[in-house]
Motif scaffolding. Sequence first.
Motif, short mmCIF file in Angstrom:
data_model
loop_
_atom_site.label_atom_id
_atom_site.label_comp_id
_atom_site.label_asym_id
_atom_site.label_seq_id
_atom_site.Cartn_x
_atom_site.Cartn_y
_atom_site.Cartn_z
N LEU A 190 0.86 -1.18 0.00
CA LEU A 190 0.00 0.00 0.00
C LEU A 190 0.89 1.24 0.00
O LEU A 190 2.08 1.15 -0.28
CB LEU A 190 -0.95 -0.06 1.19
CG LEU A 190 -1.88 -1.28 1.12
CD1 LEU A 190 -2.38 -1.69 2.49
CD2 LEU A 190 -3.05 -1.00 0.19
N GLU A 191 0.36 2.38 0.31
CA GLU A 191 1.20 3.57 0.22
C GLU A 191 1.33 4.31 1.54
O GLU A 191 2.37 4.89 1.80
CB GLU A 191 0.66 4.52 -0.85
CG GLU A 191 1.63 5.64 -1.19
CD GLU A 191 1.58 6.03 -2.64
OE1 GLU A 191 0.50 6.47 -3.07
OE2 GLU A 191 2.61 5.92 -3.34
N THR A 192 0.32 4.27 2.37
CA THR A 192 0.41 4.96 3.66
C THR A 192 0.09 3.97 4.78
O THR A 192 -0.54 2.93 4.57
CB THR A 192 -0.59 6.13 3.74
OG1 THR A 192 -1.93 5.61 3.84
CG2 THR A 192 -0.49 7.02 2.53
N GLY A 193 0.53 4.34 5.98
CA GLY A 193 0.23 3.51 7.13
C GLY A 193 -1.25 3.39 7.40
O GLY A 193 -1.74 2.33 7.82
N SER A 194 -1.99 4.47 7.14
CA SER A 194 -3.43 4.43 7.36
C SER A 194 -4.09 3.38 6.48
O SER A 194 -4.97 2.64 6.92
CB SER A 194 -4.05 5.81 7.07
OG SER A 194 -3.61 6.77 8.01
N TYR A 367 10.25 7.63 -0.34
CA TYR A 367 8.95 7.38 -0.96
C TYR A 367 7.95 7.04 0.14
O TYR A 367 8.33 6.48 1.18
CB TYR A 367 9.02 6.19 -1.93
CG TYR A 367 9.86 6.42 -3.14
CD1 TYR A 367 9.35 7.06 -4.27
CD2 TYR A 367 11.19 6.00 -3.17
CE1 TYR A 367 10.14 7.27 -5.39
CE2 TYR A 367 11.98 6.21 -4.29
CZ TYR A 367 11.45 6.85 -5.40
OH TYR A 367 12.22 7.07 -6.51
N PRO A 368 6.66 7.33 -0.08
CA PRO A 368 5.63 6.78 0.81
C PRO A 368 5.38 5.33 0.41
O PRO A 368 5.08 5.05 -0.75
CB PRO A 368 4.42 7.66 0.54
CG PRO A 368 4.60 8.13 -0.87
CD PRO A 368 6.09 8.22 -1.10
N ALA A 369 5.55 4.41 1.34
CA ALA A 369 5.37 3.00 0.99
C ALA A 369 5.16 2.21 2.26
O ALA A 369 6.10 1.99 3.02
CB ALA A 369 6.58 2.47 0.23
N SER A 370 3.92 1.80 2.50
CA SER A 370 3.61 0.99 3.67
C SER A 370 3.07 -0.37 3.22
O SER A 370 2.68 -0.54 2.06
CB SER A 370 2.59 1.69 4.56
OG SER A 370 3.15 2.86 5.13
N LYS A 371 3.07 -1.31 4.12
CA LYS A 371 2.62 -2.67 3.83
C LYS A 371 1.80 -3.20 5.00
O LYS A 371 1.96 -2.76 6.13
CB LYS A 371 3.82 -3.63 3.66
CG LYS A 371 5.03 -3.06 2.95
CD LYS A 371 4.88 -3.06 1.46
CE LYS A 371 6.13 -2.49 0.79
NZ LYS A 371 5.95 -2.34 -0.67
#
Length: 519
Positions: A190-194, A367-371
């Motif tokens: 995904l892209e953000t922690g939210s 970069y914004p990058a969350s998983k």
Amino acid sequence: MIQNIRRSLADLLGEEYTTAVCRARAALTGEDFQALRAIAGEPVDFYPESFARRQEELMEQVGRQLAPPFADTEDGAPTHSYRAAQHSFAAPLGGLGAFRIGEDGHLYFAGKSEHYQIPLGHDFPGYGLIEKAKLLGIPNATHNNTRGFITRTLERRLIAAANGLSPSDPELDRVLAKKEPGVLNTVINLETGSLAVEAALKMMLSRFYTIDGAPAQYAGRIPVFVVMADNAGGLAGNYHGTTVLAQTLRGLWPQFSAAAEKSGLYKVVSVPINDSEAFAAALRRWNEGKYKTAGFCHEIILMNYGGIRLTQEYLQQAYQICRATDTPVLCDEIQSCAWYGGLFLFRRYGLSPDFVSVGKGFPGGVYPASKILTSAAFDSLSQFGALVTNGQEELASLAYLITMEFIGANGPHIEEAGRCYHQRLQALAQKYPQLCTGVEGDAHMTALSFAQVEDAVDFCTRMNRERCVDISAQAYKPNCPPVALTKLPLITTEPMIDRLAALFDSVLAEMAAGKEAAQ
């Protein structure tokens, strides 16, 4: 001591892949294949001696004006709340490692790692590999059904790290094939922690309401989300993102939440911090009759509520109860991941969560990058059930791999520096008992606790404005313990910690003297 390492793109990604990339670039642009191949094989120093030396030099100059101020009146077009919170004097004109120069020309120490984004600091030399990847034409943009080799490689390495394995360990393939809860073996990019947390919440909800209307496992039961309470028993002790559902977990949108609860759609309950008996009682209560616990959502260090650390004993007991009651557990590591030698704090606690949200630190602010890391047992969403167009970015995945490589080589330094910093703040709290009550948090994420909210705010204001050290107090939250929150970059050395502690000491001494003079 921080260890420099040298890596090339071929070292990180393999000869076969980088050769294929070079051939593709040559075919597209007509560039010489051998010249491109040389770029792929050229190593980069991740922490060269010149960079390390400059960090120590800059630490001695924190607070000084090193550049002319930028006299600009641009206000942008923010919301009222953003405008009220803006501090343009400290906005970055440039950054290097643990430091930035603000628009006022002063040198600032990033005492919260730019809100937990840059474990390796600004302009980390190791990220130079990203520029080499651009020269080879590696595209950043992909999509769910064209996830690139780098992203697929990262997924496997994240699962290996989450299970305490090396990427080449044969056990990894067995882990990836398992289907039971508590075994992390699946990644959603995904892209953000939210959005990462939202994906976990949706998978929890899918056991009550399916995404396609098919029969659900717990159809007819009311899902109950269990979160950490604040000190008044309310919901403000937790923070899991900015989607509507996640915000209701912490008490926002109260009319919406009340309507959802009244209609039997879902319910949110809080449990006291580090109270195992109360946790057990809550799970008994909310697994009876029409109710069923949908999930237990927690951080390990409550960096949005006084930096309070949940104890290992409490969490291990809570996890046992959750497993016995078929209650999935989300360990939210958006803020704590990538700040330890083993990358994940939950592994230090001996926990086996069903979901782990990661982000912020891993891509290093590039970069914004969350998983969301999860178990195959909860793989219940369609491809479009948890989707962002930019979630599979290849260069963002490369940033993850670079961060992981450096942290993996510097575990001993990270652990020792974290212990050192925590101990320094403990000593300061003991030195100024008229102001401080102790410390919270852990290692680089240590919070200095104050007896009075006003003192915590005063301390942070002085540190920010007069000493140019970026820290903060959560004065906006009711019932929140008054603390000064910090999260040092991992490249902070012990001499730098000594200098930082001296700056803290000087402000505390001024405040203590002021209190004595007022009496």
